[in-house]
Design a protein around this motif. Structure first.
Motif, PDB file in Angstrom:
ATOM      1  N   THR A  31      38.580  47.775  32.383  1.00  0.00           N
ATOM      2  CA  THR A  31      39.842  47.109  32.713  1.00  0.00           C
ATOM      3  C   THR A  31      40.908  47.436  31.674  1.00  0.00           C
ATOM      4  N   ALA A  32      40.542  47.422  30.412  1.00  0.00           N
ATOM      5  CA  ALA A  32      41.493  47.785  29.355  1.00  0.00           C
ATOM      6  C   ALA A  32      41.929  49.240  29.493  1.00  0.00           C
ATOM      7  N   ALA A  33      41.001  50.111  29.827  1.00  0.00           N
ATOM      8  CA  ALA A  33      41.351  51.521  30.024  1.00  0.00           C
ATOM      9  C   ALA A  33      42.275  51.682  31.231  1.00  0.00           C
ATOM     10  N   ASP A  34      42.016  50.938  32.303  1.00  0.00           N
ATOM     11  CA  ASP A  34      42.900  50.984  33.472  1.00  0.00           C
ATOM     12  C   ASP A  34      44.317  50.561  33.109  1.00  0.00           C
ATOM     13  N   TYR A  35      44.439  49.541  32.284  1.00  0.00           N
ATOM     14  CA  TYR A  35      45.764  49.067  31.867  1.00  0.00           C
ATOM     15  C   TYR A  35      46.471  50.103  30.989  1.00  0.00           C
ATOM     16  N   ARG A  36      45.738  50.677  30.047  1.00  0.00           N
ATOM     17  CA  ARG A  36      46.343  51.668  29.147  1.00  0.00           C
ATOM     18  C   ARG A  36      46.755  52.932  29.875  1.00  0.00           C
ATOM     19  N   MET A  37      45.992  53.338  30.898  1.00  0.00           N
ATOM     20  CA  MET A  37      46.293  54.561  31.644  1.00  0.00           C
ATOM     21  C   MET A  37      47.352  54.346  32.716  1.00  0.00           C
ATOM     22  N   GLY A  38      47.710  53.101  32.968  1.00  0.00           N
ATOM     23  CA  GLY A  38      48.731  52.823  33.961  1.00  0.00           C
ATOM     24  C   GLY A  38      48.204  52.607  35.367  1.00  0.00           C
ATOM     25  N   VAL A  39      46.886  52.607  35.544  1.00  0.00           N
ATOM     26  CA  VAL A  39      46.305  52.344  36.857  1.00  0.00           C
ATOM     27  C   VAL A  39      46.547  50.891  37.248  1.00  0.00           C
ATOM     28  N   LEU A  40      46.481  50.003  36.279  1.00  0.00           N
ATOM     29  CA  LEU A  40      46.728  48.576  36.480  1.00  0.00           C
ATOM     30  C   LEU A  40      48.122  48.249  35.965  1.00  0.00           C
ATOM     31  N   GLN A  41      49.012  47.898  36.870  1.00  0.00           N
ATOM     32  CA  GLN A  41      50.389  47.566  36.500  1.00  0.00           C
ATOM     33  C   GLN A  41      50.527  46.049  36.381  1.00  0.00           C
ATOM     34  N   LEU A  42      50.908  45.573  35.227  1.00  0.00           N
ATOM     35  CA  LEU A  42      51.132  44.148  35.001  1.00  0.00           C
ATOM     36  C   LEU A  42      52.552  43.938  34.479  1.00  0.00           C
ATOM     37  N   PRO A  43      53.517  43.718  35.379  1.00  0.00           N
ATOM     38  CA  PRO A  43      54.885  43.483  34.921  1.00  0.00           C
ATOM     39  C   PRO A  43      55.028  42.080  34.322  1.00  0.00           C
ATOM     40  N   PHE A  44      55.848  41.961  33.297  1.00  0.00           N
ATOM     41  CA  PHE A  44      56.092  40.684  32.630  1.00  0.00           C
ATOM     42  C   PHE A  44      57.592  40.345  32.591  1.00  0.00           C
ATOM     43  N   ALA A  45      58.346  40.811  33.564  1.00  0.00           N
ATOM     44  CA  ALA A  45      59.798  40.623  33.551  1.00  0.00           C
ATOM     45  C   ALA A  45      60.201  39.176  33.825  1.00  0.00           C
ATOM     46  N   THR A  46      59.601  38.543  34.813  1.00  0.00           N
ATOM     47  CA  THR A  46      59.971  37.174  35.170  1.00  0.00           C
ATOM     48  C   THR A  46      58.817  36.238  34.890  1.00  0.00           C
ATOM     49  N   TRP A  47      59.090  34.945  34.986  1.00  0.00           N
ATOM     50  CA  TRP A  47      58.019  33.961  34.771  1.00  0.00           C
ATOM     51  C   TRP A  47      56.966  34.075  35.867  1.00  0.00           C
ATOM     52  N   LYS A  48      57.378  34.438  37.086  1.00  0.00           N
ATOM     53  CA  LYS A  48      56.421  34.607  38.185  1.00  0.00           C
ATOM     54  C   LYS A  48      55.477  35.779  37.897  1.00  0.00           C
ATOM     55  N   ASP A  49      56.007  36.866  37.359  1.00  0.00           N
ATOM     56  CA  ASP A  49      55.173  38.016  36.989  1.00  0.00           C
ATOM     57  C   ASP A  49      54.164  37.634  35.917  1.00  0.00           C
ATOM     58  N   ARG A  50      54.603  36.843  34.957  1.00  0.00           N
ATOM     59  CA  ARG A  50      53.698  36.413  33.888  1.00  0.00           C
ATOM     60  C   ARG A  50      52.586  35.519  34.416  1.00  0.00           C
ATOM     61  N   VAL A  51      52.929  34.645  35.355  1.00  0.00           N
ATOM     62  CA  VAL A  51      51.925  33.747  35.930  1.00  0.00           C
ATOM     63  C   VAL A  51      50.923  34.532  36.766  1.00  0.00           C
ATOM     64  N   LEU A  52      51.400  35.511  37.512  1.00  0.00           N
ATOM     65  CA  LEU A  52      50.524  36.292  38.380  1.00  0.00           C
ATOM     66  C   LEU A  52      49.757  37.396  37.654  1.00  0.00           C
ATOM     67  N   ALA A  53      50.047  37.618  36.392  1.00  0.00           N
ATOM     68  CA  ALA A  53      49.341  38.656  35.634  1.00  0.00           C
ATOM     69  C   ALA A  53      47.875  38.284  35.421  1.00  0.00           C
ATOM     70  N   ALA A  54      47.603  37.015  35.159  1.00  0.00           N
ATOM     71  CA  ALA A  54      46.214  36.593  34.903  1.00  0.00           C
ATOM     72  C   ALA A  54      45.317  36.796  36.124  1.00  0.00           C
ATOM     73  N   PRO A  55      45.715  36.363  37.334  1.00  0.00           N
ATOM     74  CA  PRO A  55      44.856  36.634  38.493  1.00  0.00           C
ATOM     75  C   PRO A  55      44.679  38.124  38.784  1.00  0.00           C
ATOM     76  N   LYS A  56      45.738  38.910  38.565  1.00  0.00           N
ATOM     77  CA  LYS A  56      45.611  40.352  38.776  1.00  0.00           C
ATOM     78  C   LYS A  56      44.619  40.960  37.795  1.00  0.00           C
ATOM     79  N   LEU A  57      44.682  40.530  36.556  1.00  0.00           N
ATOM     80  CA  LEU A  57      43.756  41.011  35.534  1.00  0.00           C
ATOM     81  C   LEU A  57      42.331  40.573  35.854  1.00  0.00           C
ATOM     82  N   TRP A  58      42.171  39.327  36.265  1.00  0.00           N
ATOM     83  CA  TRP A  58      40.852  38.801  36.635  1.00  0.00           C
ATOM     84  C   TRP A  58      40.287  39.561  37.835  1.00  0.00           C
ATOM     85  N   TRP A  59      41.135  39.831  38.834  1.00  0.00           N
ATOM     86  CA  TRP A  59      40.684  40.553  40.021  1.00  0.00           C
ATOM     87  C   TRP A  59      40.210  41.954  39.643  1.00  0.00           C
ATOM     88  N   ARG A  60      40.944  42.649  38.783  1.00  0.00           N
ATOM     89  CA  ARG A  60      40.553  43.997  38.370  1.00  0.00           C
ATOM     90  C   ARG A  60      39.228  43.967  37.622  1.00  0.00           C
TER      91      ARG A  60
END
Length: 91
Positions: A31-60
């Motif tokens: 999962t960490a490698a996917d994030y570093r390589m850009g396969v997993l995109q986790l935007p943190f621009a808005t509060w909604k993006d920040r809230v939804l980052a955890a479920p996306k990370l958990w799902w991956r």
């Protein structure tokens, strides 16, 4: 329950637990490698993006972990065959 059966079940559960732990750590690394390589995109621009980052990370992580499930099952079955299904069945 005979002591040999108890020891066989204990060793089977300990072995499977060890393999599951290795699979979980490998899923974290993947999962960490996917994030570093850009396969997993986790935007943190808005509060909604920040809230939804955890479920996306958990799902991956879950997807990466479950890809190792056949290997865990195969190792458990081979180990149970090695120690003997007859010993595991003595209850």
């Amino acid at each position: 329950m005979p002591i040999a059966t108890y020891q066989a079940w204990l060793s089977l559960y300990a072995g499977v637990g060890l393999v599951v732990a290795i699979c979980a750590v490998a899923a974290v690394l993947k999962t960490a490698a996917d994030y570093r390589m850009g396969v997993l995109q986790l935007p943190f621009a808005t509060w909604k993006d920040r809230v939804l980052a955890a479920p996306k990370l958990w799902w991956r992580w879950q997807v990466n972990y479950l890809t190792g499930a056949p290997v865990v099952l195969a190792i458990a079955l081979l180990y149970a065959h090695h120690i003997g299904f007859a010993v595991l069945g003595d209850v």
